[in-house]
Design a protein around this motif. Structure first.
Motif, PDB file in Angstrom:
ATOM      1  N   ALA A   1       0.840  -1.207   0.000  1.00  0.00           N
ATOM      2  CA  ALA A   1       0.000   0.000   0.000  1.00  0.00           C
ATOM      3  C   ALA A   1       0.870   1.250   0.000  1.00  0.00           C
ATOM      4  CB  ALA A   1      -0.929  -0.007   1.221  1.00  0.00           C
ATOM      5  N   VAL A   2       1.916   1.260   0.838  1.00  0.00           N
ATOM      6  CA  VAL A   2       2.780   2.439   0.914  1.00  0.00           C
ATOM      7  C   VAL A   2       3.497   2.654  -0.416  1.00  0.00           C
ATOM      8  CG1 VAL A   2       4.781   3.456   2.070  1.00  0.00           C
ATOM      9  CG2 VAL A   2       3.031   2.259   3.412  1.00  0.00           C
ATOM     10  N   ALA A   3       4.002   1.569  -1.003  1.00  0.00           N
ATOM     11  CA  ALA A   3       4.732   1.703  -2.270  1.00  0.00           C
ATOM     12  C   ALA A   3       3.810   2.220  -3.376  1.00  0.00           C
ATOM     13  CB  ALA A   3       5.345   0.360  -2.652  1.00  0.00           C
ATOM     14  N   VAL A   4       2.597   1.667  -3.444  1.00  0.00           N
ATOM     15  CA  VAL A   4       1.648   2.095  -4.479  1.00  0.00           C
ATOM     16  C   VAL A   4       1.264   3.558  -4.267  1.00  0.00           C
ATOM     17  CG1 VAL A   4      -0.713   1.764  -5.337  1.00  0.00           C
ATOM     18  CG2 VAL A   4       0.765  -0.223  -4.946  1.00  0.00           C
ATOM     19  N   ALA A   5       0.998   3.923  -3.019  1.00  0.00           N
ATOM     20  CA  ALA A   5       0.624   5.315  -2.720  1.00  0.00           C
ATOM     21  C   ALA A   5       1.761   6.265  -3.085  1.00  0.00           C
ATOM     22  CB  ALA A   5       0.274   5.450  -1.234  1.00  0.00           C
TER      23      ALA A   5
ATOM     24  N   LEU B   1     -10.349  11.581  -8.703  1.00  0.00           N
ATOM     25  CA  LEU B   1      -8.928  11.634  -9.065  1.00  0.00           C
ATOM     26  C   LEU B   1      -8.722  11.142 -10.498  1.00  0.00           C
ATOM     27  CD1 LEU B   1      -7.438  10.336  -5.711  1.00  0.00           C
ATOM     28  CD2 LEU B   1      -6.762  12.482  -6.819  1.00  0.00           C
ATOM     29  N   ALA B   2      -9.352  10.018 -10.826  1.00  0.00           N
ATOM     30  CA  ALA B   2      -9.174   9.462 -12.172  1.00  0.00           C
ATOM     31  C   ALA B   2      -9.726  10.415 -13.224  1.00  0.00           C
ATOM     32  CB  ALA B   2      -9.860   8.099 -12.263  1.00  0.00           C
ATOM     33  N   GLU B   3     -10.880  11.002 -12.940  1.00  0.00           N
ATOM     34  CA  GLU B   3     -11.452  11.945 -13.903  1.00  0.00           C
ATOM     35  C   GLU B   3     -10.573  13.168 -14.083  1.00  0.00           C
ATOM     36  OE1 GLU B   3     -15.595  12.839 -13.104  1.00  0.00           O
ATOM     37  OE2 GLU B   3     -15.902  10.765 -12.453  1.00  0.00           O
ATOM     38  N   ALA B   4      -9.846  13.506 -13.034  1.00  0.00           N
ATOM     39  CA  ALA B   4      -8.962  14.673 -13.118  1.00  0.00           C
ATOM     40  C   ALA B   4      -7.607  14.315 -13.719  1.00  0.00           C
ATOM     41  CB  ALA B   4      -8.770  15.286 -11.737  1.00  0.00           C
ATOM     42  N   GLY B   5      -7.449  13.060 -14.123  1.00  0.00           N
ATOM     43  CA  GLY B   5      -6.213  12.677 -14.783  1.00  0.00           C
ATOM     44  C   GLY B   5      -5.122  12.211 -13.837  1.00  0.00           C
ATOM     45  N   PHE B   6      -5.482  11.980 -12.574  1.00  0.00           N
ATOM     46  CA  PHE B   6      -4.493  11.497 -11.609  1.00  0.00           C
ATOM     47  C   PHE B   6      -4.655   9.993 -11.403  1.00  0.00           C
ATOM     48  CE2 PHE B   6      -5.064  15.993 -10.520  1.00  0.00           C
ATOM     49  CZ  PHE B   6      -3.741  16.406 -10.578  1.00  0.00           C
ATOM     50  N   ASP B   7      -3.632   9.405 -10.874  1.00  0.00           N
ATOM     51  CA  ASP B   7      -3.688   7.999 -10.500  1.00  0.00           C
ATOM     52  C   ASP B   7      -4.658   7.867  -9.325  1.00  0.00           C
ATOM     53  OD1 ASP B   7      -3.195   5.448  -9.497  1.00  0.00           O
ATOM     54  OD2 ASP B   7      -1.051   5.535  -9.929  1.00  0.00           O
ATOM     55  N   PRO B   8      -5.705   7.053  -9.461  1.00  0.00           N
ATOM     56  CA  PRO B   8      -6.662   6.933  -8.336  1.00  0.00           C
ATOM     57  C   PRO B   8      -6.006   6.390  -7.072  1.00  0.00           C
ATOM     58  CG  PRO B   8      -7.134   5.320 -10.048  1.00  0.00           C
ATOM     59  CD  PRO B   8      -6.103   6.249 -10.610  1.00  0.00           C
ATOM     60  N   ASN B   9      -4.844   5.754  -7.221  1.00  0.00           N
ATOM     61  CA  ASN B   9      -4.182   5.197  -6.034  1.00  0.00           C
ATOM     62  C   ASN B   9      -3.580   6.271  -5.127  1.00  0.00           C
ATOM     63  OD1 ASN B   9      -4.875   2.561  -6.614  1.00  0.00           O
ATOM     64  ND2 ASN B   9      -3.084   2.253  -7.917  1.00  0.00           N
ATOM     65  N   VAL B  10      -3.819   7.526  -5.439  1.00  0.00           N
ATOM     66  CA  VAL B  10      -3.502   8.601  -4.483  1.00  0.00           C
ATOM     67  C   VAL B  10      -4.322   8.399  -3.205  1.00  0.00           C
ATOM     68  CG1 VAL B  10      -3.799  11.099  -4.096  1.00  0.00           C
ATOM     69  CG2 VAL B  10      -2.733  10.278  -6.210  1.00  0.00           C
ATOM     70  N   VAL B  11      -5.477   7.748  -3.301  1.00  0.00           N
ATOM     71  CA  VAL B  11      -6.262   7.407  -2.102  1.00  0.00           C
ATOM     72  C   VAL B  11      -6.508   5.897  -2.093  1.00  0.00           C
ATOM     73  CG1 VAL B  11      -8.404   7.737  -0.828  1.00  0.00           C
ATOM     74  CG2 VAL B  11      -7.367   9.672  -2.018  1.00  0.00           C
TER      75      VAL B  11
END
Lengths: 572, 572
Positions: free
Chosen positions: A99-103, A257-267
């Motif tokens: 989880a930490v690595a992915v985040a 997040l995904a709609e804004a173009g970010f990786d959803p794994n931010v959360v």
């Protein structure tokens, strides 16, 4: 410009007026709310209540869908509602290190977004949470045991307001310094020296939210949103009994997040089994730099002692105190206090526990009341408030865990006189366990060991003291040592109120004075009331003040000559 | 109103314009200075230089007078100037527990003062420090070994600016929320509910400043003034070699406090013998809630691990880095870097140590320079800068301690080629120990152990790397792990500068780009440059940002009904 970049800009533009209003509100501290707390069709739409319940029901007895989430899907989950319903929902299980690595990986692009972009994303998440308020109310109701209307308010709109408040602080804190500045230093001889400077707010690293059973969203959103907006990815570790409210929140956050173009794994969601211990490895992982926690003093202290690589924000527990000196509205006082003790069966971090009354009595418009008389009158007010089963259920909710019930049973053995603690049948859910608040009469000296411990749940003590001065000394000493989130004083004498204010400043606790009407000390209003003070052992965090956000990011600068340094060249 | 209350008001009124200007400056971050850094008679007055020196001389060989200060007067003190002069000044010795108790008592009335009153007192202290700048310059010169002009600037005016910057942040942070607010919540039915609320900033408790040998005032004032203005008493624990600059500061602070009607013991001096260990009991005392520290990584880490009851702000040490890729002003680069390495003999927390040059060479207007060629050219620039003994002495100052000299001697054994490290005779003080900067050529792989440690003093390494990319990887890795206060890049290529900015954000370090003129990376300007980032191991504090002040106080609220709660009465 890619479509995702356009979407980012849109979210900020869509919510900019609200963000500005919220940023003003936190500095004005008058009344402000962005999300209506009334579970009313006229506010949320004719279809909203039924649609929300249907959405909740549709999630039962299946894996909770989190597209793209790491880990083993549907691996953990055993939530049982305090009202009896077995939720049957399962969630992904993620190894803490994974989880930490992915985040961390997901956080790199998030760090590069601007504070405006991040605040826009956060405001959009909150807008969607608000639209899902009825579904959330069922989720909070059936995981915490809160009565439904309270679940809608505290778990929905009020939690969203607390989230927006944190967004406003985090956003404003990052905009306190300019993105660029020109530095021109006059010289005693010759041309001034000029540098161009850039200032970039940079998140501290991976953030972990360790949430509680009773208020997963209200206590969880401030840390979640403060970390997000300051550029940190967040791993949400829910209490095993109350996963669903935060799973819903994580899911909406990932969508935005995904709609804004970010990786959803931010959360990320880090659900675990009831016997899981993932909070420890998560909170102490070297790449985790921020921890937010609400829960027991024991584990909060453990985190403060062990998560040394992180900024740790805790809300633990304490001895919420009422000093009763005199009143000109005895009936109002009793009604107000009875409701404070009853709301959600005292399972609030703000519920009063220790009620100090001078042996000589509380003076007032109804005469002088000794501690024993006052306890009897309070018990009468509780009986009146909770006499109707429907109203009792709507106020008490249900006991969240067996541990709370055990505490009520244990409290039957303390003190000289006891009232309440009696079972109430829930008119709708026969499996729900309800108890009226137990009120025991204690002596300040003889029973010190009893009331100098926290009895989380529907247990309060009327404590006979030598005088109001003695009561204030006890307030000062017990809160200074064990902490408290609330303190209350009732007095008609200005010097007593002044002395109470001074004692509260000494103890580092927020004070409520003469609450006899429709505001209750348990209630803490976003944008106006500070919750927790960092000034006593009950909490190392305040919801929300600048200290809650400033440690979540650093401002890094770069500087370079603005003009060629000399005739040989320099930077063009 | 008493005369002392009048005096308080006066100090704020006297300095309000300056405070407002300073509060604006910290958010604008352009050039601003309140205290002229030129040691000039035209600025400070015809008599100032001689009067300052006379004042300094008058303090020698006697007990330092601190009226009303607790402890045993004249009990400790053995300062010897790096220029040879034995100061012979003695100071009171105070037991740590007594110091904390006295400070705590004095702090009660200080807590009750308003942020305006406290900021006014602080600004008056700074004004008096500024008026004493020549005396302070001699005190700093003869305790730290800084050259005199630098002692005047860094120890006087620039330190005062850093102090005022902290005052501005602390003052503004406390005024971010209103002192009172009216909360009026509309009801769906009936009258709105109204509360009156009061918000009081309250200092966290006793504050301890553990100061350093080399920059006692510049590094000490931010914590001192940030704590004072946020309502905390401060115990100043100077380094045994550099007591006088802080004793002068404490004395002026106590004068102003007394004139303003406060207990002068709000600011205490905790001097100790050279073998004293009072920092430990002071920093870990249960009533000490704030610690500011500048000094070694070892003791800074100890404080962070052990002063758990306090908010600990440290500035420790690290591996200040220069990445050399390309330049269009090779001569300017050499001149600039030579001065950076020479200033105060590299005894600055900002002096570059690790200079990375690709094996293929630094490209520039003077051709391609291999690491060995660059080291030779840098050595030539150092020889040119330091060829004149008067100028050399005015740049190098003196080695502060034997430990620095030992480090230079030890550095003679590392690397393949070495330049410098040669003795320089001080034209005025034959006892002063001076060395030109030693520059050793290392290999990034073979000599990793050498340059991955801090060599505080005039020791730097030219380190041959595989490429600029490799250099940036080393910057990221070494600073991420060991910390740094400064990083520099020289490149004519925008993509390289971009990559350097990204690496600096990753490492959490402030960056200087292409400094070839009259600004040096060692210099950090108050109101514009952030010093320390909290984002790498070198410092848990930033001078000064909001995080440096927000943890020093809490805002406590009290709330009460604004109107009678119902017809039965309530608070009038």
């Amino acid at each position: 410009m890619s479509s995702s970049a356009t979407a980012r800009t849109d979210f900020f533009a869509r919510h900019e007026v609200l963000l500005r209003r919220a940023a003003d509100a936190v500095t004005e501290r008058g009344y402000f709310s962005a999300y209506p707390e009334s579970p009313s069709k006229s506010v949320y739409g004719e279809e909203a209540p039924a649609a929300g319940e249907a959405a909740f029901r549709a999630r039962l007895d299946k894996p909770f869908d989190l597209p793209g989430h790491p880990g083993e899907a549907g691996a953990v989950g055993a939530e049982v509602s305090p009202y009896g319903l077995k939720l049957g929902i399962t969630y992904p299980r993620v190894d803490p290190a994974e989880a930490v690595a992915v985040a961390r990986t997901a956080g790199r692009a998030w760090r590069r977004a601007t504070p405006d972009e991040r605040a826009g994303v956060a405001a959009e998440i909150l807008a969607r949470l608000n639209a899902a308020s009825f579904e959330m109310a069922h989720a909070v109701h059936h995981t915490t045991g809160q009565p439904f209307v309270m679940a809608f308010q505290a778990g929905g709109a009020n939690a969203q307001d607390r989230g927006l408040e944190a967004v406003a602080y985090a956003w404003a804190a990052q905009k306190r310094h300019p993105a660029t500045a020109s530095w021109v230093k006059p010289q005693r001889k010759g041309e001034p020296i000029a540098l161009d400077k850039t200032f970039t707010p940079v998140g501290r690293g991976v953030s972990v939210l360790v949430a509680c059973n009773t208020f997963p969203t209200w206590n969880g959103y401030p840390g979640l949103f403060a970390s997000l907006v300051t550029g940190n990815p967040v791993i949400v570790k829910p209490h095993a009994n109350a996963v669903l409210p935060l799973a819903l929140s994580v899911r909406l956050a990932r969508d935005v997040l995904a709609e804004a173009g970010f990786d959803p794994n931010v959360v990320l969601l880090a659900a675990e089994a009831a016997d899981g211990r993932s909070a420890q490895p998560l909170a102490t992982h070297p790449d985790v730099r921020i921890v937010d926690f609400t829960g027991s003093t024991r584990f909060g202290d453990w985190l403060e002692d062990n998560a040394r690589q992180a900024a740790v924000h805790t809300e633990k527990a304490g001895l919420n105190t009422v000093v009763l000196d005199s009143t000109d509205d005895y009936k109002g006082l009793l009604r107000n206090l009875a409701f404070s003790l009853s709301l959600y069966s005292g399972q609030m971090c703000t519920t009063p526990q220790n009620l100090y009354v001078p042996r000589s009595g509380l003076r007032g418009d109804q005469g002088v009341k000794t501690p024993a008389e006052f306890a009897a009158d309070l018990s009468g007010a509780l009986d009146k408030l909770l006499g109707d089963p429907q109203r009792a259920a709507g106020t008490l909710g249900a006991l969240a865990t067996g541990a709370v019930l055990d505490r009520v049973e244990k409290a039957r053995t303390v003190g000289s006189v006891r009232y309440g603690g009696r079972p109430v049948e829930h008119p709708e859910y026969p499996q729900a366990v309800l108890r009226t608040p137990l009120v025991a009469v204690l002596d300040a000296t003889e029973d010190a060991e009893v009331y100098r411990a926290e009895w989380f749940g529907p247990v309060s003590f009327v404590i006979a003291t030598d005088s109001t001065e003695h009561s204030l000394d006890l307030l000062r000493e017990t809160i200074g040592r064990f902490g408290a989130l609330t303190a209350t004083v009732h007095s008609t004498e200005e010097p007593v109120l002044e002395a109470a204010r001074e004692a509260a400043l000494d103890a580092g606790v927020h004070l409520a004075e003469n609450f006899t009407g429709q505001v209750f000390v348990n209630q803490s209003a976003a944008f106006s009331d500070f919750h927790g003070s960092q000034a006593n052992p009950a909490a190392s965090a305040t919801l929300t003040d600048p200290a809650f956000v400033t440690g979540r990011f650093a401002v890094l600068q770069s500087r370079r000559p603005a003009t060629p340094a000399d005739e040989e060249g320099g930077r063009a």
